[in-house]
Design an enzyme around this catalytic site. Structure first.
Site, PDB file in Angstrom:
ATOM      1  N   GLU A 100       0.813  -1.215   0.000  1.00  0.00           N
ATOM      2  CA  GLU A 100       0.000   0.000   0.000  1.00  0.00           C
ATOM      3  C   GLU A 100       0.844   1.262   0.000  1.00  0.00           C
ATOM      4  OE1 GLU A 100      -1.841   1.527   3.781  1.00  0.00           O
ATOM      5  OE2 GLU A 100      -1.627  -0.584   4.320  1.00  0.00           O
ATOM      6  N   ARG A 111      -2.322  11.037   7.273  1.00  0.00           N
ATOM      7  CA  ARG A 111      -2.184  10.399   5.957  1.00  0.00           C
ATOM      8  C   ARG A 111      -3.475  10.440   5.153  1.00  0.00           C
ATOM      9  NH1 ARG A 111      -0.476   4.640   6.951  1.00  0.00           N
ATOM     10  NH2 ARG A 111      -0.244   4.526   4.701  1.00  0.00           N
ATOM     11  N   ARG A 115      -5.561   5.779  -0.721  1.00  0.00           N
ATOM     12  CA  ARG A 115      -4.426   4.865  -0.892  1.00  0.00           C
ATOM     13  C   ARG A 115      -4.447   4.267  -2.301  1.00  0.00           C
ATOM     14  NH1 ARG A 115      -4.119   6.676   3.507  1.00  0.00           N
ATOM     15  NH2 ARG A 115      -3.669   5.682   5.498  1.00  0.00           N
ATOM     16  N   HIS A 135     -10.427   4.660   2.611  1.00  0.00           N
ATOM     17  CA  HIS A 135      -9.642   3.829   3.536  1.00  0.00           C
ATOM     18  C   HIS A 135     -10.086   2.361   3.511  1.00  0.00           C
ATOM     19  CE1 HIS A 135      -7.466   2.788   7.320  1.00  0.00           C
ATOM     20  NE2 HIS A 135      -6.585   3.613   6.755  1.00  0.00           N
TER      21      HIS A 135
END
Length: 144
Positions: A100, A111, A115, A135
């Site tokens: 990831e 963050r 992703r 997420h």
């Protein structure tokens, strides 16, 4: 119409009735619950069937994808770690297949939720990459 002969000790009939009710409850649950295989197939199909063009991704995701292909350097310490696929949203592969990477989220103090998860070896030449903006709740396969 079916009638039960309740002659004999009443507690024995109550026990029989309780066992029957429990058996019927278990049968209903088993009949209506989706199998683990069906869940896995559904999640695999969802991730595999939803696609997004690399050019349609946010600029930050395109930059992260380019960093992946060039092998870094990555701005976050956790970039490149093994993605365990615990959510089972992606096709099942051996542990270590997926890695990831964080996609910067403008204005986020951490963050963020975006992703890119890529699979294959070496990581700089992935077989497949997926983008998530929530997420790991959902993924879209990145196509070029």
């Amino acid at each position: 119409m079916f009638l039960l002969d309740r002659s004999g000790p009443w507690p024995a009939w109550q026990q029989w009735g309780s066992r029957l009710a429990a058996a019927v409850s278990v049968a209903v649950v088993l009949a209506t619950a989706p199998s683990a295989q069906a869940k896995e197939n559904a999640s695999t199909t969802d991730a595999a069937s939803s696609t997004v063009a690399l050019s349609a991704l946010p600029r930050e995701a395109q930059q992260t994808h380019q960093l992946i292909l060039s092998g870094g350097p990555f701005p976050y310490a956790k970039d490149g770690v093994v993605f365990g696929n615990r959510e089972r949203q992606l096709p099942k592969k051996a542990r270590g297949f997926y890695h990831e990477y964080t996609v910067k989220t403008p204005g986020a103090r951490n963050r963020g939720a975006r992703r890119i998860v890529c699979g294959g070896q070496p990581p700089s030449n992935p077989e497949v990459c997926y983008y998530t903006e929530d997420h790991y709740a959902s993924f879209r396969k990145i196509v070029k």
